[in-house]
Design a protein around this motif. Structure first.
Motif, PDB file in Angstrom:
ATOM      1  N   LYS A 154       7.027 -11.100   6.534  1.00  0.00           N
ATOM      2  CA  LYS A 154       7.933 -12.107   7.115  1.00  0.00           C
ATOM      3  C   LYS A 154       8.925 -11.470   8.087  1.00  0.00           C
ATOM      4  CE  LYS A 154       8.123 -15.977   3.929  1.00  0.00           C
ATOM      5  NZ  LYS A 154       8.951 -16.718   2.968  1.00  0.00           N
ATOM      6  N   ALA A 155       9.213 -10.180   7.870  1.00  0.00           N
ATOM      7  CA  ALA A 155      10.154  -9.475   8.747  1.00  0.00           C
ATOM      8  C   ALA A 155       9.454  -8.909   9.982  1.00  0.00           C
ATOM      9  CB  ALA A 155      10.836  -8.351   7.977  1.00  0.00           C
ATOM     10  N   GLY A 156       8.166  -9.203  10.136  1.00  0.00           N
ATOM     11  CA  GLY A 156       7.449  -8.782  11.331  1.00  0.00           C
ATOM     12  C   GLY A 156       6.703  -7.461  11.205  1.00  0.00           C
ATOM     13  N   LEU A 157       6.658  -6.894  10.004  1.00  0.00           N
ATOM     14  CA  LEU A 157       5.922  -5.651   9.807  1.00  0.00           C
ATOM     15  C   LEU A 157       4.469  -5.968   9.464  1.00  0.00           C
ATOM     16  CD1 LEU A 157       8.689  -3.878   7.764  1.00  0.00           C
ATOM     17  CD2 LEU A 157       7.905  -3.200  10.043  1.00  0.00           C
ATOM     18  N   LYS A 158       3.574  -5.132   9.934  1.00  0.00           N
ATOM     19  CA  LYS A 158       2.142  -5.334   9.710  1.00  0.00           C
ATOM     20  C   LYS A 158       1.620  -4.270   8.747  1.00  0.00           C
ATOM     21  CE  LYS A 158      -2.244  -5.542  12.165  1.00  0.00           C
ATOM     22  NZ  LYS A 158      -2.910  -5.437  13.460  1.00  0.00           N
ATOM     23  N   VAL A 159       0.837  -4.692   7.752  1.00  0.00           N
ATOM     24  CA  VAL A 159       0.196  -3.753   6.832  1.00  0.00           C
ATOM     25  C   VAL A 159      -1.027  -3.177   7.545  1.00  0.00           C
ATOM     26  CG1 VAL A 159      -0.947  -3.466   4.604  1.00  0.00           C
ATOM     27  CG2 VAL A 159       0.985  -5.044   4.812  1.00  0.00           C
ATOM     28  N   VAL A 160      -1.027  -1.847   7.747  1.00  0.00           N
ATOM     29  CA  VAL A 160      -2.152  -1.196   8.421  1.00  0.00           C
ATOM     30  C   VAL A 160      -2.914  -0.241   7.495  1.00  0.00           C
ATOM     31  CG1 VAL A 160      -1.171  -1.462  10.735  1.00  0.00           C
ATOM     32  CG2 VAL A 160      -0.674   0.615   9.415  1.00  0.00           C
ATOM     33  N   GLY A 161      -2.471  -0.132   6.252  1.00  0.00           N
ATOM     34  CA  GLY A 161      -3.155   0.649   5.228  1.00  0.00           C
ATOM     35  C   GLY A 161      -2.620   0.236   3.879  1.00  0.00           C
ATOM     36  N   LEU A 162      -3.512   0.131   2.882  1.00  0.00           N
ATOM     37  CA  LEU A 162      -3.065  -0.311   1.568  1.00  0.00           C
ATOM     38  C   LEU A 162      -4.052   0.174   0.515  1.00  0.00           C
ATOM     39  CD1 LEU A 162      -1.403  -3.496   0.568  1.00  0.00           C
ATOM     40  CD2 LEU A 162      -3.558  -3.060  -0.556  1.00  0.00           C
ATOM     41  N   LYS A 163      -3.514   0.687  -0.595  1.00  0.00           N
ATOM     42  CA  LYS A 163      -4.362   1.054  -1.728  1.00  0.00           C
ATOM     43  C   LYS A 163      -3.561   1.048  -3.013  1.00  0.00           C
ATOM     44  CE  LYS A 163      -5.644   5.113  -0.069  1.00  0.00           C
ATOM     45  NZ  LYS A 163      -6.168   6.490   0.080  1.00  0.00           N
ATOM     46  N   MET A 164      -4.280   0.768  -4.104  1.00  0.00           N
ATOM     47  CA  MET A 164      -3.687   0.833  -5.428  1.00  0.00           C
ATOM     48  C   MET A 164      -4.212   2.097  -6.085  1.00  0.00           C
ATOM     49  SD  MET A 164      -4.026  -1.757  -8.697  1.00  0.00           S
ATOM     50  CE  MET A 164      -2.745  -2.933  -8.267  1.00  0.00           C
ATOM     51  N   LEU A 165      -3.322   2.834  -6.723  1.00  0.00           N
ATOM     52  CA  LEU A 165      -3.729   4.041  -7.422  1.00  0.00           C
ATOM     53  C   LEU A 165      -2.775   4.326  -8.565  1.00  0.00           C
ATOM     54  CD1 LEU A 165      -2.597   7.122  -5.424  1.00  0.00           C
ATOM     55  CD2 LEU A 165      -2.416   4.867  -4.445  1.00  0.00           C
ATOM     56  N   HIS A 166      -3.216   5.184  -9.452  1.00  0.00           N
ATOM     57  CA  HIS A 166      -2.387   5.615 -10.579  1.00  0.00           C
ATOM     58  C   HIS A 166      -2.158   7.110 -10.391  1.00  0.00           C
ATOM     59  CE1 HIS A 166      -1.395   4.976 -15.059  1.00  0.00           C
ATOM     60  NE2 HIS A 166      -0.748   6.016 -14.608  1.00  0.00           N
ATOM     61  N   LEU A 167      -0.933   7.466 -10.021  1.00  0.00           N
ATOM     62  CA  LEU A 167      -0.600   8.870  -9.792  1.00  0.00           C
ATOM     63  C   LEU A 167      -0.626   9.649 -11.100  1.00  0.00           C
ATOM     64  CD1 LEU A 167       2.525   8.465  -7.467  1.00  0.00           C
ATOM     65  CD2 LEU A 167       0.225   9.122  -6.763  1.00  0.00           C
ATOM     66  N   LEU A 211       4.544  -8.368  -8.824  1.00  0.00           N
ATOM     67  CA  LEU A 211       5.378  -8.621  -7.653  1.00  0.00           C
ATOM     68  C   LEU A 211       4.736  -8.132  -6.356  1.00  0.00           C
ATOM     69  CD1 LEU A 211       8.846  -7.648  -9.183  1.00  0.00           C
ATOM     70  CD2 LEU A 211       7.907  -9.944  -8.818  1.00  0.00           C
ATOM     71  N   ILE A 212       3.473  -7.747  -6.401  1.00  0.00           N
ATOM     72  CA  ILE A 212       2.808  -7.183  -5.222  1.00  0.00           C
ATOM     73  C   ILE A 212       2.876  -8.153  -4.039  1.00  0.00           C
ATOM     74  CG2 ILE A 212       0.604  -6.348  -4.289  1.00  0.00           C
ATOM     75  CD1 ILE A 212      -0.074  -5.493  -7.232  1.00  0.00           C
ATOM     76  N   GLY A 213       2.436  -9.376  -4.248  1.00  0.00           N
ATOM     77  CA  GLY A 213       2.436 -10.366  -3.168  1.00  0.00           C
ATOM     78  C   GLY A 213       3.830 -10.672  -2.658  1.00  0.00           C
ATOM     79  N   GLU A 214       4.787 -10.791  -3.573  1.00  0.00           N
ATOM     80  CA  GLU A 214       6.184 -11.071  -3.205  1.00  0.00           C
ATOM     81  C   GLU A 214       6.733  -9.971  -2.299  1.00  0.00           C
ATOM     82  OE1 GLU A 214      10.175 -12.516  -3.143  1.00  0.00           O
ATOM     83  OE2 GLU A 214       8.356 -13.548  -3.768  1.00  0.00           O
ATOM     84  N   VAL A 215       6.491  -8.712  -2.673  1.00  0.00           N
ATOM     85  CA  VAL A 215       7.014  -7.587  -1.897  1.00  0.00           C
ATOM     86  C   VAL A 215       6.347  -7.530  -0.524  1.00  0.00           C
ATOM     87  CG1 VAL A 215       7.173  -5.065  -1.781  1.00  0.00           C
ATOM     88  CG2 VAL A 215       7.716  -6.261  -3.920  1.00  0.00           C
ATOM     89  N   ILE A 216       5.026  -7.614  -0.493  1.00  0.00           N
ATOM     90  CA  ILE A 216       4.314  -7.566   0.789  1.00  0.00           C
ATOM     91  C   ILE A 216       4.759  -8.712   1.683  1.00  0.00           C
ATOM     92  CG2 ILE A 216       2.049  -7.748   1.898  1.00  0.00           C
ATOM     93  CD1 ILE A 216       0.907  -6.214  -0.537  1.00  0.00           C
ATOM     94  N   ASN A 217       4.919  -9.900   1.117  1.00  0.00           N
ATOM     95  CA  ASN A 217       5.346 -11.067   1.881  1.00  0.00           C
ATOM     96  C   ASN A 217       6.691 -10.828   2.573  1.00  0.00           C
ATOM     97  OD1 ASN A 217       5.130 -13.845   2.740  1.00  0.00           O
ATOM     98  ND2 ASN A 217       6.648 -14.349   1.169  1.00  0.00           N
ATOM     99  N   ARG A 218       7.601 -10.181   1.885  1.00  0.00           N
ATOM    100  CA  ARG A 218       8.920  -9.929   2.484  1.00  0.00           C
ATOM    101  C   ARG A 218       8.808  -9.018   3.702  1.00  0.00           C
ATOM    102  NH1 ARG A 218      13.821 -10.149  -1.603  1.00  0.00           N
ATOM    103  NH2 ARG A 218      13.048 -11.675  -3.087  1.00  0.00           N
ATOM    104  N   PHE A 219       7.957  -8.001   3.615  1.00  0.00           N
ATOM    105  CA  PHE A 219       7.771  -7.114   4.764  1.00  0.00           C
ATOM    106  C   PHE A 219       7.071  -7.845   5.908  1.00  0.00           C
ATOM    107  CE2 PHE A 219       7.851  -3.676   1.387  1.00  0.00           C
ATOM    108  CZ  PHE A 219       9.092  -3.194   1.746  1.00  0.00           C
TER     109      PHE A 219
END
Length: 138
Positions: A27-40, A17-25
């Motif tokens: 579409k609402a006018g928010l910009k991704v300015v940092g992103l990473k995948m990790l395993h806590l 669901l990564i793309g779906e979730v990011i798309n929703r943000f």
């Protein structure tokens, strides 16, 4: 302009669901300015959620958050904290407004697909937990 931290939790990552979730943000006018995948690790999850230490759900939450990969991202925009929380919906998907991420995608109150900072103060702390300044767009 505000910045806030959002995470796609293990259930969201595992269900692609990564793309779906990011798309929703976005579409609402928010910009991704940092992103990473990790395993806590369990310890990292306990440190991140230290504010909840001692609460009945703490161990379950930190075990879950360390059970698989997450996507940590910094979103930027006007009223980013409030806007992000509105898009996510209530913690319990049964109480989340129709059309929100949690109402549409969450599996349960525990596996609710996303995390979002609840204040500007916590956003700054949470962003610094995952990102150095050099990892964020100016």
């Amino acid at each position: 302009m505000e910045r806030t931290l959002t995470m796609i939790k293990p259930d969201g990552v595992n269900r692609n669901l990564i793309g779906e979730v990011i798309n929703r943000f976005e579409k609402a006018g928010l910009k991704v300015v940092g992103l990473k995948m990790l395993h806590l690790t369990k310890r990292q999850a306990e440190e991140f959620y230290a504010i909840h230490r001692g609460k009945p759900f703490f161990d379950e939450l930190t075990t879950y958050m360390s059970s698989g990969p997450v996507i940590a991202m910094v979103l930027e925009g006007e009223n980013a904290v409030a806007k992000t929380r509105e898009i996510m919906g209530a913690t319990d998907p049964k109480e989340a407004a129709p059309g929100t991420i949690r109402a549409d995608l969450a599996l349960s109150k525990g596996e609710n697909t996303v995390h979002g900072s609840d204040s500007l103060e916590n956003a700054a702390i949470e962003i610094a937990f995952f990102f150095s300044q050099s990892e964020l767009l100016l």
